[in-house]
Write an enzyme that holds these catalytic residues in place. Sequence first.
Site, PDB file in Angstrom:
ATOM      1  N   ARG A  30       0.832  -1.211   0.000  1.00 30.41           N
ATOM      2  CA  ARG A  30       0.000   0.000   0.000  1.00 30.41           C
ATOM      3  C   ARG A  30       0.868   1.264   0.000  1.00 30.41           C
ATOM      4  NH1 ARG A  30      -2.923   2.871   4.430  1.00 30.41           N
ATOM      5  NH2 ARG A  30      -4.478   4.130   3.356  1.00 30.41           N
ATOM      6  N   ALA A  33       2.085   1.753  -3.489  1.00 31.94           N
ATOM      7  CA  ALA A  33       0.982   2.179  -4.355  1.00 31.94           C
ATOM      8  C   ALA A  33       0.655   3.652  -4.132  1.00 31.94           C
ATOM      9  CB  ALA A  33      -0.247   1.307  -4.112  1.00 31.94           C
ATOM     10  N   HIS A  34       0.608   4.064  -2.883  1.00 27.71           N
ATOM     11  CA  HIS A  34       0.282   5.459  -2.590  1.00 27.71           C
ATOM     12  C   HIS A  34       1.423   6.401  -2.989  1.00 27.71           C
ATOM     13  CE1 HIS A  34      -3.560   5.300  -0.135  1.00 27.71           C
ATOM     14  NE2 HIS A  34      -3.402   4.113  -0.688  1.00 27.71           N
ATOM     15  N   ASP A  35       2.623   5.866  -3.138  1.00 31.25           N
ATOM     16  CA  ASP A  35       3.732   6.662  -3.647  1.00 31.25           C
ATOM     17  C   ASP A  35       3.632   6.827  -5.167  1.00 31.25           C
ATOM     18  OD1 ASP A  35       6.154   8.053  -3.861  1.00 31.25           O
ATOM     19  OD2 ASP A  35       7.326   6.208  -3.966  1.00 31.25           O
ATOM     20  N   ASN A  60      -4.084   8.561   3.181  1.00 35.40           N
ATOM     21  CA  ASN A  60      -2.880   7.809   3.543  1.00 35.40           C
ATOM     22  C   ASN A  60      -2.883   7.326   4.992  1.00 35.40           C
ATOM     23  OD1 ASN A  60      -1.651   8.103   0.983  1.00 35.40           O
ATOM     24  ND2 ASN A  60      -1.094  10.190   1.506  1.00 35.40           N
TER      25      ASN A  60
END
Length: 198
Positions: A30, A33-35, A60
């Site tokens: 995760r 992915a959020h990066d 986030n």
Amino acid sequence: YDSIDRDIDEIKINISDDATRSHFLGGIVRLVAHDFMDYDRNDSDKMGSDGCFDDMDDANMGLDTIWCEDCELTRLYEEKYSHLSRADFWIASAQAVIRQTSINNALDLKDKFQWGRKDTESCPGSADRLPTPSGCRSIQQVFLTRMGLDWKDAVALMGAHTLGRGNREVSLIYYYAKYLHYPVPMLPFELRSQLYHF
């Protein structure tokens, strides 16, 4: 790359309870992915895999339990891999998780890995580019229009949600009710029933 894989495996093996292990492994994927999901091929500030996420944004929430001063992943990076960019380290770590959690370790992405990502220390507005849990239109906007992926890739990225665990701190189901201000009776039945399990 192989050393990072071995170190992630060692941390995983030393986590005794399933919930914590699941949170650790799913959280790494995760985090990555959020990066990278803030990438916008059409913007002059493309963002993408830059070792940065906005830890103050609700999208986030929970990532501060994966990447923080006392977090296992952060300590591993600082003790052994600080010569690498965070972005390279995070992606290599996530690829280790994907291999280790795939059936017979069959999903090995080592040959696809490339070094050389550059870190950014601050990325305000990056979370605004993440998909929201509001349906296919958001997925299409982020994955297809902004990132340039196809639907098959979008489905593969959504499959990352099979790792880890949902809870009040990190669950999109909870996000629906709390942050989008949906009254619980207005949520689809499947989401409503999951929400009551918290």
